[in-house]
Enzyme design. Structure first.
Site, PDB file in Angstrom:
ATOM      1  N   HIS A   1       0.664  -1.303   0.098  1.00  0.00           N
ATOM      2  CA  HIS A   1      -0.141  -0.090   0.127  1.00  0.00           C
ATOM      3  C   HIS A   1       0.858   1.392  -0.062  1.00  0.00           C
ATOM      4  O   HIS A   1       2.042   1.250   0.040  1.00  0.00           O
ATOM      5  CB  HIS A   1      -0.933  -0.013   1.172  1.00  0.00           C
ATOM      6  CG  HIS A   1      -0.387   0.095   2.600  1.00  0.00           C
ATOM      7  ND1 HIS A   1       0.356  -1.206   3.075  1.00  0.00           N
ATOM      8  CD2 HIS A   1      -0.456   1.164   3.648  1.00  0.00           C
ATOM      9  CE1 HIS A   1       0.719  -0.507   4.197  1.00  0.00           C
ATOM     10  NE2 HIS A   1       0.305   0.504   4.460  1.00  0.00           N
TER      11      HIS A   1
ATOM     12  N   HIS B   1       6.292  -5.351  11.437  1.00  0.00           N
ATOM     13  CA  HIS B   1       5.602  -3.916  11.663  1.00  0.00           C
ATOM     14  C   HIS B   1       5.173  -3.703  12.833  1.00  0.00           C
ATOM     15  O   HIS B   1       3.873  -3.547  13.377  1.00  0.00           O
ATOM     16  CB  HIS B   1       4.332  -4.125  10.440  1.00  0.00           C
ATOM     17  CG  HIS B   1       3.714  -2.823  10.266  1.00  0.00           C
ATOM     18  ND1 HIS B   1       2.739  -2.158  11.041  1.00  0.00           N
ATOM     19  CD2 HIS B   1       3.943  -1.911   9.249  1.00  0.00           C
ATOM     20  CE1 HIS B   1       2.650  -0.856  10.476  1.00  0.00           C
ATOM     21  NE2 HIS B   1       3.194  -0.686   9.320  1.00  0.00           N
TER      22      HIS B   1
ATOM     23  N   ASP C   1       5.863   4.624   5.061  1.00  0.00           N
ATOM     24  CA  ASP C   1       6.635   3.638   5.751  1.00  0.00           C
ATOM     25  C   ASP C   1       6.821   2.249   4.818  1.00  0.00           C
ATOM     26  O   ASP C   1       7.643   1.550   5.068  1.00  0.00           O
ATOM     27  CB  ASP C   1       6.315   3.115   7.168  1.00  0.00           C
ATOM     28  CG  ASP C   1       4.875   2.887   7.332  1.00  0.00           C
ATOM     29  OD1 ASP C   1       3.848   2.946   6.375  1.00  0.00           O
ATOM     30  OD2 ASP C   1       4.567   1.870   8.123  1.00  0.00           O
ATOM     31  N   HIS C   2       6.205   2.314   3.850  1.00  0.00           N
ATOM     32  CA  HIS C   2       6.266   0.906   2.812  1.00  0.00           C
ATOM     33  C   HIS C   2       6.919   1.438   1.454  1.00  0.00           C
ATOM     34  O   HIS C   2       7.045   0.613   0.510  1.00  0.00           O
ATOM     35  CB  HIS C   2       4.877   0.558   2.662  1.00  0.00           C
ATOM     36  CG  HIS C   2       4.138  -0.084   3.900  1.00  0.00           C
ATOM     37  ND1 HIS C   2       4.080  -1.331   4.201  1.00  0.00           N
ATOM     38  CD2 HIS C   2       3.721   0.509   5.155  1.00  0.00           C
ATOM     39  CE1 HIS C   2       3.750  -1.513   5.403  1.00  0.00           C
ATOM     40  NE2 HIS C   2       3.403  -0.535   6.027  1.00  0.00           N
TER      41      HIS C   2
ATOM     42  N   HIS D   1      -7.678  -1.647   5.268  1.00  0.00           N
ATOM     43  CA  HIS D   1      -6.870  -0.399   6.029  1.00  0.00           C
ATOM     44  C   HIS D   1      -7.252   0.755   6.059  1.00  0.00           C
ATOM     45  O   HIS D   1      -6.546   1.766   6.167  1.00  0.00           O
ATOM     46  CB  HIS D   1      -5.157  -0.926   5.515  1.00  0.00           C
ATOM     47  CG  HIS D   1      -4.224  -0.251   6.326  1.00  0.00           C
ATOM     48  ND1 HIS D   1      -4.302  -0.052   7.740  1.00  0.00           N
ATOM     49  CD2 HIS D   1      -3.347   0.730   5.981  1.00  0.00           C
ATOM     50  CE1 HIS D   1      -3.283   0.342   8.160  1.00  0.00           C
ATOM     51  NE2 HIS D   1      -2.421   0.857   6.924  1.00  0.00           N
TER      52      HIS D   1
ATOM     53  N   ASP E   1      -0.688  -3.898   5.689  1.00  0.00           N
ATOM     54  CA  ASP E   1      -1.349  -3.772   6.876  1.00  0.00           C
ATOM     55  C   ASP E   1      -3.068  -3.821   6.698  1.00  0.00           C
ATOM     56  O   ASP E   1      -3.562  -3.600   5.648  1.00  0.00           O
ATOM     57  CB  ASP E   1      -1.403  -2.010   7.463  1.00  0.00           C
ATOM     58  CG  ASP E   1       0.154  -1.606   7.676  1.00  0.00           C
ATOM     59  OD1 ASP E   1       1.058  -2.686   7.524  1.00  0.00           O
ATOM     60  OD2 ASP E   1       0.502  -0.610   7.672  1.00  0.00           O
TER      61      ASP E   1
ATOM     62  N   HIS F   1       1.129   3.994   1.975  1.00  0.00           N
ATOM     63  CA  HIS F   1       1.752   4.599   3.141  1.00  0.00           C
ATOM     64  C   HIS F   1       3.281   4.670   2.941  1.00  0.00           C
ATOM     65  O   HIS F   1       3.699   3.755   2.673  1.00  0.00           O
ATOM     66  CB  HIS F   1       1.230   3.957   4.411  1.00  0.00           C
ATOM     67  CG  HIS F   1      -0.272   4.348   4.664  1.00  0.00           C
ATOM     68  ND1 HIS F   1      -0.937   3.487   5.635  1.00  0.00           N
ATOM     69  CD2 HIS F   1      -1.035   5.429   4.406  1.00  0.00           C
ATOM     70  CE1 HIS F   1      -1.947   4.036   5.758  1.00  0.00           C
ATOM     71  NE2 HIS F   1      -2.225   5.212   5.028  1.00  0.00           N
TER      72      HIS F   1
END
Length: 306
Positions: free
Chosen positions: A63, A269, A67-68, A141, A211, A65
Site C-alpha cells: 500500500h 511491522h 513507511d512502505h 486498512h 497493513d 503509506h
C-alpha cells in the site's frame, strides 16, 4: 527459498528497527530476488547484506503509506549503478504506484538505465512468472492495501535410476523424457513414467500481508501456506486502538494463523512503543496462551529458509 527482513518497524524508524522491507530469495527456483515494500532506508539496509540490486527483478508494494514506499525512488536510482543496467524490473502495487515513481524520478531529474513495467491492482491480481503464481487480494486498512500469496513451482519427482536400469535403460538423454512426460517408449514398449520417478514436490506457499484489520480475504491468502508474514502493530492491551487505526490486534493474527492452518507466522511491522525487551516479555506470555501455534516476532536482518 529464503525470506529476509530488512525492516520490521511500523510507521517510524527507530534505533532498533527500520521501516518495512522484505526480500524473498527465489533460489533454487530462480536466481532472482523479489522485494515486498521498500520503506525509507531500505537501500542502506541492503548495504549490510549480500543482496545485489541487480538480482531484484520484481518489487511488490502492499500500500501507499510512506513507511512502505519512501525508500523506493532511491533504491531504483541506485539499481542503475549496482548491476541493474538493461535488466528489466516489474513493480506491482496499488493504483498510484506508477505516478508516484514517475513523478518522483522526474522531479529529481533522475534517469534509469533499465525499463520498468508497472502493474497496478484495483481489487485483485493473478500473475504468473517463471512457474510462480502470485495472487493479490484487497485488505481492510482504510486505504487500498493488498496481501500477496506466492506459490512456488512444483518440482518433478527424481528419476529412479535403479528402476530404469532394471528395464535396460542406461543414463542418457532418454531420462529427460521420463522426467518430463507422462509416458515413454523404450524397446518398443510403452511405460508409465510415474513408475520410474518419485512423487512431484509441491513448492512452498507464502502469504505476505500489507497493513489490515481482520477481513475475509486474509483467509483466501493464507489458507494452508507454509508461512504467513503479518503485521503485529499492536501486541498487547485491548483492541480499541488497533481497530481505530485499521490494524490487527495480536489476537486477530493468531486466530488467522490457527484458522487458516498455516504452518507458522513471522510477525513484523512492530509499533515503536515496544522495544526489544518488551517484545521478549510479551512473546513469552503469548507462547503460554498459544502453545499449539508456531509464531515469531522478527527483527531486522532475521532470515528464514522456506
Amino acid at each position: 527459498m529464503e525470506i529476509t527482513f530488512l525492516g520490521t518497524g511500523a510507521a517510524l524508524p527507530t534505533k532498533e528497527r527500520n521501516t518495512q522491507a522484505i526480500a524473498l530469495n527465489l533460489e533454487p527456483y530462480s536466481n532472482s530476488i523479489w522485494l515486498f515494500d521498500v520503506g525509507e532506508g531500505t537501500q542502506h539496509q541492503i548495504l549490510h547484506h549480500s543482496i545485489k540490486l541487480g538480482k531484484v527483478d520484481h518489487i511488490f508494494i502492499t500500500h501507499m503509506h510512506g513507511d512502505h514506499i519512501f525508500g523506493l525512488p532511491g533504491l531504483l536510482t541506485s539499481r542503475s549503478f549496482q548491476g541493474g543496467e538493461d535488466k528489466p524490473l516489474t513493480i506491482i502495487g496499488p493504483r498510484g504506484i506508477k505516478s508516484y515513481v514517475e513523478m518522483t524520478l522526474q522531479a529529481s531529474l533522475s534517469k534509469l538505465n533499465y525499463p520498468i513495467t508497472f502493474i497496478e491492482i484495483d481489487e485483485q491480481l493473478h500473475y504468473h512468472h517463471e512457474g510462480f503464481t502470485i495472487s493479490a487480494y484487497a485488505l481492510n486498512h482504510g486505504v487500498p492495501s493488498f496481501g500477496y500469496r506466492i506459490e512456488a513451482p512444483t518440482t518433478p519427482g527424481k528419476i529412479d535410476v535403479a528402476a530404469l536400469k532394471a528395464i535396460g535403460m542406461e543414463p542418457g538423454p532418454k531420462y529427460q523424457e521420463v522426467k518430463e512426460q507422462n509416458t515413454f517408449v523404450f524397446n518398443n514398449q510403452t511405460y508409465d513414467s510415474s513408475q520410474f520417478k518419485g512423487s512431484d514436490k509441491i513448492g512452498p506457499k507464502i502469504a505476505i500481508f500489507g497493513d489490515t484489520m481482520p477481513c475475509k480475504n486474509e483467509y483466501l491468502l493464507s489458507e494452508d501456506v507454509d508461512v504467513i508474514v503479518h503485521e503485529a502493530t499492536y501486541i498487547d492491551g485491548d483492541r480499541t486502538l488497533a481497530d481505530s487505526h485499521h490494524h490487527s490486534h495480536i489476537s486477530d493474527v493468531l486466530k488467522l494463523l490457527e484458522d487458516s492452518h498455516a504452518k507458522q507466522a513471522l510477525l513484523n511491522h512492530i509499533s515503536n512503543r515496544y522495544n526489544l525487551s518488551d517484545i521478549d516479555v510479551l512473546y513469552a506470555e503469548l507462547q503460554e496462551h498459544y502453545p499449539h501455534l508456531k509464531f515469531k516476532f522478527v527483527r531486522d536482518f532475521d532470515a528464514f529458509e522456506i
